[in-house]
Design a protein around this motif. Structure first.
Motif, PDB file in Angstrom:
ATOM      1  N   SER A  40      74.412 -19.039   1.419  1.00 12.73           N
ATOM      2  CA  SER A  40      74.337 -20.300   2.174  1.00 12.73           C
ATOM      3  C   SER A  40      73.279 -21.219   1.580  1.00 12.73           C
ATOM      4  N   GLY A  41      72.110 -20.675   1.243  1.00 13.60           N
ATOM      5  CA  GLY A  41      71.040 -21.502   0.677  1.00 13.60           C
ATOM      6  C   GLY A  41      71.435 -22.061  -0.684  1.00 13.60           C
ATOM      7  N   LEU A  42      72.087 -21.239  -1.509  1.00 12.59           N
ATOM      8  CA  LEU A  42      72.487 -21.691  -2.848  1.00 12.59           C
ATOM      9  C   LEU A  42      73.517 -22.819  -2.763  1.00 12.59           C
TER      10      LEU A  42
ATOM     11  N   ILE B 103      63.255 -21.449  -1.978  1.00 12.93           N
ATOM     12  CA  ILE B 103      62.268 -20.359  -1.902  1.00 12.93           C
ATOM     13  C   ILE B 103      62.962 -19.081  -1.452  1.00 12.93           C
ATOM     14  N   ASP B 104      62.725 -17.972  -2.169  1.00 17.45           N
ATOM     15  CA  ASP B 104      63.271 -16.690  -1.735  1.00 17.45           C
ATOM     16  C   ASP B 104      62.246 -15.586  -1.968  1.00 17.45           C
ATOM     17  N   ARG B 105      62.202 -14.673  -1.007  1.00 11.42           N
ATOM     18  CA  ARG B 105      61.191 -13.616  -1.111  1.00 11.42           C
ATOM     19  C   ARG B 105      61.594 -12.502  -2.079  1.00 11.42           C
ATOM     20  N   SER B 106      62.863 -12.459  -2.462  1.00  9.57           N
ATOM     21  CA  SER B 106      63.320 -11.389  -3.357  1.00  9.57           C
ATOM     22  C   SER B 106      63.052 -11.757  -4.812  1.00  9.57           C
ATOM     23  N   PRO B 107      63.071 -10.744  -5.698  1.00  8.13           N
ATOM     24  CA  PRO B 107      62.875 -11.053  -7.113  1.00  8.13           C
ATOM     25  C   PRO B 107      64.065 -11.806  -7.699  1.00  8.13           C
TER      26      PRO B 107
ATOM     27  N   LEU C  48      67.744 -14.229  -6.858  1.00  6.98           N
ATOM     28  CA  LEU C  48      68.518 -15.001  -5.881  1.00  6.98           C
ATOM     29  C   LEU C  48      69.864 -14.305  -5.613  1.00  6.98           C
ATOM     30  N   GLY C  49      70.520 -14.699  -4.542  1.00 10.58           N
ATOM     31  CA  GLY C  49      71.857 -14.162  -4.241  1.00 10.58           C
ATOM     32  C   GLY C  49      71.943 -13.503  -2.874  1.00 10.58           C
ATOM     33  N   GLY C  50      70.785 -13.241  -2.246  1.00  8.02           N
ATOM     34  CA  GLY C  50      70.792 -12.642  -0.902  1.00  8.02           C
ATOM     35  C   GLY C  50      71.491 -11.298  -0.892  1.00  8.02           C
ATOM     36  N   GLN C  51      72.269 -11.073   0.130  1.00  7.59           N
ATOM     37  CA  GLN C  51      72.973  -9.788   0.299  1.00  7.59           C
ATOM     38  C   GLN C  51      73.980  -9.521  -0.823  1.00  7.59           C
ATOM     39  N   LEU C  52      74.460 -10.617  -1.432  1.00  8.28           N
ATOM     40  CA  LEU C  52      75.544 -10.454  -2.412  1.00  8.28           C
ATOM     41  C   LEU C  52      75.151  -9.585  -3.598  1.00  8.28           C
ATOM     42  N   ILE C  53      73.876  -9.596  -3.960  1.00  6.90           N
ATOM     43  CA  ILE C  53      73.512  -8.919  -5.216  1.00  6.90           C
ATOM     44  C   ILE C  53      73.634  -7.401  -5.114  1.00  6.90           C
TER      45      ILE C  53
ATOM     46  N   LEU D 256      81.894   1.190   6.759  1.00  5.62           N
ATOM     47  CA  LEU D 256      83.011   1.756   5.980  1.00  5.62           C
ATOM     48  C   LEU D 256      82.814   1.512   4.489  1.00  5.62           C
ATOM     49  N   ILE D 257      82.398   0.300   4.128  1.00  2.00           N
ATOM     50  CA  ILE D 257      82.234  -0.026   2.703  1.00  2.00           C
ATOM     51  C   ILE D 257      81.075   0.773   2.093  1.00  2.00           C
ATOM     52  N   VAL D 258      79.977   0.851   2.826  1.00  7.44           N
ATOM     53  CA  VAL D 258      78.825   1.600   2.284  1.00  7.44           C
ATOM     54  C   VAL D 258      79.167   3.097   2.194  1.00  7.44           C
TER      55      VAL D 258
ATOM     56  N   ALA E 219      69.754 -25.381   9.845  1.00 13.25           N
ATOM     57  CA  ALA E 219      69.920 -23.934   9.643  1.00 13.25           C
ATOM     58  C   ALA E 219      71.384 -23.637   9.347  1.00 13.25           C
ATOM     59  N   CYS E 220      71.612 -22.590   8.520  1.00 15.53           N
ATOM     60  CA  CYS E 220      72.997 -22.232   8.192  1.00 15.53           C
ATOM     61  C   CYS E 220      73.093 -20.763   7.768  1.00 15.53           C
ATOM     62  N   GLY E 221      74.338 -20.287   7.665  1.00 13.21           N
ATOM     63  CA  GLY E 221      74.590 -18.911   7.222  1.00 13.21           C
ATOM     64  C   GLY E 221      74.351 -17.904   8.334  1.00 13.21           C
ATOM     65  N   ASP E 222      74.078 -16.659   7.933  1.00 10.90           N
ATOM     66  CA  ASP E 222      73.871 -15.604   8.926  1.00 10.90           C
ATOM     67  C   ASP E 222      72.704 -15.906   9.879  1.00 10.90           C
ATOM     68  N   ALA E 223      71.790 -16.795   9.475  1.00 13.71           N
ATOM     69  CA  ALA E 223      70.653 -17.146  10.342  1.00 13.71           C
ATOM     70  C   ALA E 223      71.103 -17.837  11.619  1.00 13.71           C
ATOM     71  N   VAL E 224      72.323 -18.415  11.628  1.00 14.43           N
ATOM     72  CA  VAL E 224      72.797 -19.071  12.853  1.00 14.43           C
ATOM     73  C   VAL E 224      73.957 -18.293  13.490  1.00 14.43           C
TER      74      VAL E 224
ATOM     75  N   ILE F 152      76.090 -14.139  12.783  1.00 12.66           N
ATOM     76  CA  ILE F 152      76.550 -13.186  11.772  1.00 12.66           C
ATOM     77  C   ILE F 152      78.034 -13.413  11.503  1.00 12.66           C
ATOM     78  N   GLU F 153      78.319 -13.760  10.248  1.00 13.10           N
ATOM     79  CA  GLU F 153      79.721 -13.884   9.833  1.00 13.10           C
ATOM     80  C   GLU F 153      79.863 -13.197   8.493  1.00 13.10           C
ATOM     81  N   GLU F 154      80.383 -13.905   7.501  1.00 12.02           N
ATOM     82  CA  GLU F 154      80.618 -13.306   6.194  1.00 12.02           C
ATOM     83  C   GLU F 154      80.129 -14.250   5.110  1.00 12.02           C
TER      84      GLU F 154
HETATM   85  C1  LIG Z   1      77.553  -3.940   3.108  1.00 13.15           C
HETATM   86  C2  LIG Z   1      77.977  -5.387   3.280  1.00 13.15           C
HETATM   87  C3  LIG Z   1      79.254  -5.761   2.890  1.00 13.15           C
HETATM   88  C4  LIG Z   1      79.669  -7.079   3.032  1.00 13.15           C
HETATM   89  N1  LIG Z   1      80.920  -7.401   2.612  1.00 13.15           N
HETATM   90  C5  LIG Z   1      81.341  -8.685   2.695  1.00 13.15           C
HETATM   91  C6  LIG Z   1      82.660  -9.055   2.225  1.00 13.15           C
HETATM   92  O1  LIG Z   1      83.442  -8.230   1.722  1.00 13.15           O
HETATM   93  N2  LIG Z   1      83.033 -10.366   2.340  1.00 13.15           N
HETATM   94  C7  LIG Z   1      82.190 -11.306   2.864  1.00 13.15           C
HETATM   95  O2  LIG Z   1      82.568 -12.481   2.918  1.00 13.15           O
HETATM   96  N3  LIG Z   1      80.948 -10.977   3.329  1.00 13.15           N
HETATM   97  C8  LIG Z   1      80.496  -9.693   3.271  1.00 13.15           C
HETATM   98  N4  LIG Z   1      79.239  -9.355   3.741  1.00 13.15           N
HETATM   99  C9  LIG Z   1      78.419 -10.354   4.459  1.00 13.15           C
HETATM  100  C10 LIG Z   1      77.622 -11.297   3.546  1.00 13.15           C
HETATM  101  O3  LIG Z   1      76.931 -10.580   2.557  1.00 13.15           O
HETATM  102  C11 LIG Z   1      76.638 -12.131   4.377  1.00 13.15           C
HETATM  103  O4  LIG Z   1      77.336 -12.710   5.460  1.00 13.15           O
HETATM  104  C12 LIG Z   1      76.015 -13.260   3.538  1.00 13.15           C
HETATM  105  O5  LIG Z   1      75.281 -12.722   2.455  1.00 13.15           O
HETATM  106  C13 LIG Z   1      75.097 -14.161   4.383  1.00 13.15           C
HETATM  107  O6  LIG Z   1      74.579 -15.168   3.560  1.00 13.15           O
HETATM  108  P1  LIG Z   1      73.208 -15.917   3.912  1.00 13.15           P
HETATM  109  O7  LIG Z   1      72.933 -16.825   2.770  1.00 13.15           O
HETATM  110  O8  LIG Z   1      73.298 -16.508   5.251  1.00 13.15           O
HETATM  111  O9  LIG Z   1      72.099 -14.759   4.011  1.00 13.15           O
HETATM  112  P2  LIG Z   1      71.622 -13.658   2.983  1.00 13.15           P
HETATM  113  O10 LIG Z   1      72.637 -13.320   1.974  1.00 13.15           O
HETATM  114  O11 LIG Z   1      71.066 -12.561   3.822  1.00 13.15           O
HETATM  115  O12 LIG Z   1      70.404 -14.383   2.230  1.00 13.15           O
HETATM  116  C14 LIG Z   1      69.198 -14.717   2.903  1.00 13.15           C
HETATM  117  C15 LIG Z   1      68.095 -14.860   1.868  1.00 13.15           C
HETATM  118  O13 LIG Z   1      66.928 -15.334   2.524  1.00 13.15           O
HETATM  119  C16 LIG Z   1      65.794 -14.712   1.983  1.00 13.15           C
HETATM  120  N5  LIG Z   1      64.717 -14.771   2.984  1.00 13.15           N
HETATM  121  C17 LIG Z   1      64.756 -14.319   4.264  1.00 13.15           C
HETATM  122  N6  LIG Z   1      63.594 -14.595   4.890  1.00 13.15           N
HETATM  123  C18 LIG Z   1      62.804 -15.243   4.005  1.00 13.15           C
HETATM  124  C19 LIG Z   1      61.482 -15.779   4.061  1.00 13.15           C
HETATM  125  N7  LIG Z   1      60.738 -15.727   5.181  1.00 13.15           N
HETATM  126  N8  LIG Z   1      60.983 -16.355   2.945  1.00 13.15           N
HETATM  127  C20 LIG Z   1      61.706 -16.424   1.803  1.00 13.15           C
HETATM  128  N9  LIG Z   1      62.980 -15.933   1.699  1.00 13.15           N
HETATM  129  C21 LIG Z   1      63.509 -15.358   2.783  1.00 13.15           C
HETATM  130  C22 LIG Z   1      66.264 -13.303   1.673  1.00 13.15           C
HETATM  131  O14 LIG Z   1      65.483 -12.683   0.670  1.00 13.15           O
HETATM  132  C23 LIG Z   1      67.714 -13.542   1.204  1.00 13.15           C
HETATM  133  O15 LIG Z   1      67.804 -13.665  -0.195  1.00 13.15           O
HETATM  134  C24 LIG Z   1      78.793  -8.048   3.615  1.00 13.15           C
HETATM  135  C25 LIG Z   1      77.489  -7.673   4.003  1.00 13.15           C
HETATM  136  C26 LIG Z   1      77.075  -6.368   3.833  1.00 13.15           C
HETATM  137  C27 LIG Z   1      75.664  -5.981   4.245  1.00 13.15           C
END
Ligand SMILES: Cc1cc2nc3c(=O)[nH]c(=O)nc-3n(C[C@H](O)[C@H](O)[C@H](O)COP(=O)(O)OP(=O)(O)OC[C@H]3O[C@@H](n4cnc5c(N)ncnc54)[C@H](O)[C@@H]3O)c2cc1C
Length: 364
Positions: A14-16, A32-36, A38-43, A163-165, A291-296, A298-300
């Protein structure tokens, strides 16, 4: 104080995507991202995604992350700060960042909070024994660092993540002894559940974990069957020897920074817990904080991307710096997001969003 036009907190999908829209409109962005990385959960997602081609279906999660990173990383208007944690957000749009052992203060015209979600946990005896993990932690260990969480594991939760994990654990050579589920039915897609059953992993519904057993680390768990009122059935307890337990019982939106700035929040179970109240343009109750993404809710990743693009465009609108394709892209992403939510897993989100809309908004 360092001044910025737009600060985006969180470099997940969402941020990207928000960043892409903003830089293309001529807005300078600090991401800004706290991880080494970018990509959030996707990586950490090695599986191929479902959905439509527009949201990179059939592409592996970490490849989607790279596509989104490549869209912005070399743009002259973006500055990226990795391994930097935002620890403070204030209503004058001041953002405090902990970076390389220093606290740095920035001030922006607008801020987007795209911090994603954190894992929910379960309360049971000894739930702090080493060997008990959340599903995200297991994915990080295995898929990012090549470390197995254990040799024999039980998965708690039969949603798509559980299931996926579980499948990824099998691929890595871990014996998944069972997937247990407190509800009477499996939560995730049938296709994922069938695959696990074909591979010999039982999925036990109306079952939960009652106790973890071990001294220094996990050695076994006690499972128990649940009745129709979700109460443990006496005499149904069963001890299973495992050295790891993976808990996948849902995610909670990370609203903490927004609570710090006094943005209005509401508890909406369909969206995962406390979420910020936002208007139709993803602005919170604090002016110019979005605000956007999972922060508002939980979806995908697919919907997180669409929300990110849209929030970026709404910010452009608010800052009177329009994207060259502002109208066409806004219509396109609004349509695609709506289509995503018309699917079977979108119903819950739609109910949640209706409840959220009933919140009052005070931002100008
Ligand atoms: C096992 C698993 C399987 C999934 N499979 C699918 C799938 O098949 N299809 C699908 O569409 N979705 C899937 N998803 C869901 C998808 O990964 C998430 O919905 C999506 O990544 C949410 O995007 P986001 O940008 O909102 O948050 P995130 O990807 O969580 O990114 C948030 C980022 O914010 C950073 N951050 C948080 N707090 C701070 C802070 N205080 N300061 C700096 N940085 C901060 C984090 O480091 C992170 O990089 C899956 C999720 C999981 C866990």
């Amino acid at each position: 104080m360092i001044k910025k036009e737009l600060i985006i907190i969180g470099g997940g999908p969402s941020g990207l995507c928000a960043a892409k829209m903003a830089v293309e409109a001529g807005i300078s962005v600090l991401l800004i991202d706290r991880s080494p990385k970018l990509g959030g959960q996707l990586i950490k997602q090695t599986h191929k995604f479902f959905g439509s081609k527009a949201q990179y279906a059939k592409t592996r999660g970490y490849d989607i992350a790279q596509i989104l990173i490549n869209q912005v990383k070399d743009h002259p208007l973006i500055e990226i700060l990795n391994q930097a944690t935002v620890v403070g957000l204030y209503d004058d749009k001041v953002v405090t960042v902990h970076y390389q052992d220093q606290y740095i203060k920035y001030q922006a015209d607008a801020v987007i909070v795209a911090t994603g979600a954190s894992e929910k946990f379960l309360g049971f005896e000894n739930n702090d024994l080493p060997g008990i993990y959340g599903a995200g932690a297991v994915q990080t260990l295995m898929n990012l660092y090549g470390v197995l969480p254990g040799q024999e594991i039980i998965m708690v939760g039969s949603g798509n993540i559980g299931l996926i994990v579980s499948y990824q654990l099998l691929q890595a050579g871990v014996k998944v002894k069972a997937i247990i589920e407190a509800a009477p039915t499996i939560g995730g897609y049938k296709v994922h559940a069938s695959k696990m059953r074909r591979l010999g992993v039982p999925i036990l519904t109306q079952t939960t974990v009652q106790r973890a057993i071990g001294k220094e680390h996990l050695e076994a768990v006690e499972l128990v069957s649940l009745d129709e009122k979700w109460q443990p059935i006496a005499g149904s307890e069963k001890i299973e020897k495992v050295d790891a337990l993976c808990i996948s019982v849902g995610l909670s939106p990370m609203h903490q920074l927004l609570s710090m700035v006094n943005a209005k929040t509401k508890f909406i179970s369909e969206l995962g817990g406390f979420v910020p109240v936002i208007d139709d343009h993803h602005q919170t109750s604090v002016a110019n904080i979005f605000a956007c993404g999972d922060a508002v809710g939980i979806e995908e990743a697919s919907s997180a991307m669409m929300e990110g693009y849209l929030t970026g465009l709404y910010v452009c609108d608010k800052m009177h710096k329009h994207h060259p394709e502002q109208k066409a892209l806004t219509e396109k992403y609004e349509f695609e997001l709506d289509m995503l939510r018309n699917g079977p897993f979108g119903i819950k989100t739609k109910i949640g969003l209706e409840k959220l809309k009933k919140g009052e908004i005070h931002a100008e």
